[in-house]
Motif scaffolding. Structure first.
Motif, PDB file in Angstrom:
ATOM      1  N   SER A 127      17.438 -10.879  10.780  1.00 59.35           N
ATOM      2  CA  SER A 127      18.671 -11.596  11.120  1.00 59.35           C
ATOM      3  C   SER A 127      19.751 -10.664  11.670  1.00 59.35           C
ATOM      4  N   VAL A 128      19.456  -9.367  11.706  1.00 66.53           N
ATOM      5  CA  VAL A 128      20.350  -8.452  12.418  1.00 66.53           C
ATOM      6  C   VAL A 128      20.504  -8.912  13.866  1.00 66.53           C
ATOM      7  N   THR A 129      19.469  -9.574  14.385  1.00 68.67           N
ATOM      8  CA  THR A 129      19.498 -10.091  15.758  1.00 68.67           C
ATOM      9  C   THR A 129      20.695 -11.010  15.990  1.00 68.67           C
ATOM     10  N   THR A 130      21.063 -11.777  14.978  1.00 70.70           N
ATOM     11  CA  THR A 130      22.238 -12.642  15.112  1.00 70.70           C
ATOM     12  C   THR A 130      23.493 -11.996  14.517  1.00 70.70           C
ATOM     13  N   ALA A 131      23.323 -11.181  13.481  1.00 68.64           N
ATOM     14  CA  ALA A 131      24.481 -10.509  12.887  1.00 68.64           C
ATOM     15  C   ALA A 131      25.152  -9.569  13.886  1.00 68.64           C
ATOM     16  N   LYS A 132      24.360  -9.009  14.811  1.00 64.92           N
ATOM     17  CA  LYS A 132      24.927  -8.048  15.766  1.00 64.92           C
ATOM     18  C   LYS A 132      25.827  -8.724  16.795  1.00 64.92           C
ATOM     19  N   MET A 133      25.906 -10.045  16.765  1.00 62.87           N
ATOM     20  CA  MET A 133      26.900 -10.720  17.593  1.00 62.87           C
ATOM     21  C   MET A 133      28.304 -10.514  17.037  1.00 62.87           C
ATOM     22  N   PHE A 134      28.390 -10.059  15.786  1.00 63.16           N
ATOM     23  CA  PHE A 134      29.676  -9.849  15.132  1.00 63.16           C
ATOM     24  C   PHE A 134      29.944  -8.363  14.892  1.00 63.16           C
ATOM     25  N   GLY A 135      29.115  -7.714  14.061  1.00 63.62           N
ATOM     26  CA  GLY A 135      29.255  -6.289  13.832  1.00 63.62           C
ATOM     27  C   GLY A 135      28.254  -5.516  14.669  1.00 63.62           C
ATOM     28  N   GLU A 136      28.391  -4.183  14.680  1.00 60.14           N
ATOM     29  CA  GLU A 136      27.473  -3.345  15.454  1.00 60.14           C
ATOM     30  C   GLU A 136      26.366  -2.785  14.578  1.00 60.14           C
TER      31      GLU A 136
END
Length: 288
Positions: A127-136
Motif C-alpha cells: 500500500s506504499v503505492t497509494t501512501a506515496k501520493m501523500f508522503g515520500e
C-alpha cells in the motif's frame, strides 16, 4: 513584537502551506489514479505552480516560507528573528496536515477503488503505492532498484541546499541582479520544479518537511498505519525532516559566509568604478 503580527504571520504561513500541499498532492493523486498527467515534468511543474500561487497568496501576511527548511535557514542567516520560528514551524506543519486531509477527503473514494482494482490491501507494504501520493518513500514495492539510506539522505540535503540557495540569490538585496518582487515568486516556483525533476526519481523530492510530515500523519491515521513510514530506521525523520533542514542550514552558511561577501565586494567595485568615471568626466569638463 505585537502579538497581532504573530497571528498574521501564523495565518499567512498556514494558508500558504495549505495551498501548496492541496494543489501539489492533488496533482500527484490525479496523476497516479487517473493518469491525468504524463511524466515527472508535468507533476513537478504543477508543484512549482502551487508554490508560486502560495507565495502570491500569503506573502503580504508573512515571509512566505511555507517550508521549515527555509525558515530555519533564514534564522541561521540572521534574516529572521528566532522568536518567530515556533510560529512559522507550527503553522507550516498544520497547513500541510490540513491540506493533505482535504486531498484525502476529495480523493479517498477514488483511492479505495484504485486499491481494489490493483489488489492492494491498505496497511500492507504494497500500500506504499497509494501512501506515496501523500508522503515520500525512498523504499518502494516493485522498484527495479532501491535507493540506499545514505544516497536518499544526501539527495534530500543537496536538493534542499540548491533550492534554499536559489531563494537567497533570487530575493536577497545583496544580489543587485535579482528579479523584482512581482517576478520573484514565479522563479522560485520554477526552482522547485527543477529540483523535483532532479531528485524525485530517488526520493520523490521532499525538500520540505511540512510537505511530508503532515501528509504522512494523514495516511497513518486513515488506514496505512505503520506502513506510512518508509523503514524501521526512522528514515522518514532523517531523510524527510532532518535532511532538508540540514540542507537549508548549509545553504544559509554558504550564502552568508561565501556568496554574499562576494556579491557585496562586486557591488562595491562597481560603485567605485562608477565614481572614477564620474570624477574623470568632471575633471575633463573643468579642464575644458
Amino acid at each position: 513584537m505585537n502579538s497581532y503580527f504573530y497571528k498574521d504571520e501564523f495565518l499567512g504561513e498556514f494558508i500558504g502551506t495549505f495551498f501548496l500541499v492541496l494543489f501539489g498532492l492533488g496533482a500527484i493523486c490525479a496523476s497516479t489514479i487517473f493518469g491525468s498527467h504524463s511524466g515527472l515534468f508535468q507533476v513537478a511543474l504543477l508543484w512549482g505552480v502551487a508554490v508560486t500561487i502560495a507565495v502570491y497568496v500569503g506573502r503580504h501576511l508573512c515571509n512566505a516560507h511555507y517550508n521549515p527548511a527555509v525558515s530555519v535557514a533564514m534564522v541561521v542567516s540572521g534574516r529572521m528573528d528566532a522568536k518567530k520560528l515556533p510560529t512559522y514551524l507550527l503553522s507550516q506543519f498544520l497547513g500541510g496536515f490540513v491540506g493533505a486531509l482535504m486531498v484525502y477527503i476529495l480523493f479517498n473514494p477514488s483511492i479505495a477503488a484504485f486499491e481494489a482494482s490493483n489488489g492492494i490491501v491498505r496497511g500492507s507494504f504494497e500500500s506504499v503505492t497509494t501512501a506515496k501520493m501523500f508522503g515520500e518513500f525512498y523504499v518502494q514495492p516493485g522498484a527495479t532498484s532501491q535507493v540506499s539510506f545514505g544516497l536518499a539522505m544526501f539527495a534530500e540535503v543537496f536538493g534542499t541546499f540548491m533550492l534554499v540557495l536559489t531563494i537567497f540569490l533570487l530575493t536577497d538585496s545583496a544580489n543587485v541582479a535579482r528579479p523584482n518582487d512581482q517576478l520573484g515568486p514565479l522563479l522560485v516556483g520554477l526552482a522547485v520544479t527543477s529540483v523535483i525533476c532532479l531528485i524525485a526519481p530517488l526520493t520523490q523530492a521532499c525538500i520540505n518537511p511540512a510537505r511530508d510530515l503532515g501528509p504522512r500523519v494523514v495516511t497513518m491515521i486513515f488506514g496505512w498505519g505503520k506502513n506510512a513510514f518508509p523503514d524501521s530506521q526512522g528514515g522518514f525523520i532523517w531523510i524527510y525532516v532532518l535532511a532538508p533542514i540540514l540542507g537549508g542550514v548549509l545553504a544559509a552558511v554558504a550564502f552568508s559566509k561565501v556568496i554574499e561577501p562576494a556579491l557585496n565586494r562586486r557591488s562595491k567595485l562597481q560603485e567605485n568604478e562608477l565614481k572614477d568615471i564620474l570624477n574623470e568626466k568632471s575633471s575633463i569638463e573643468i579642464a575644458e
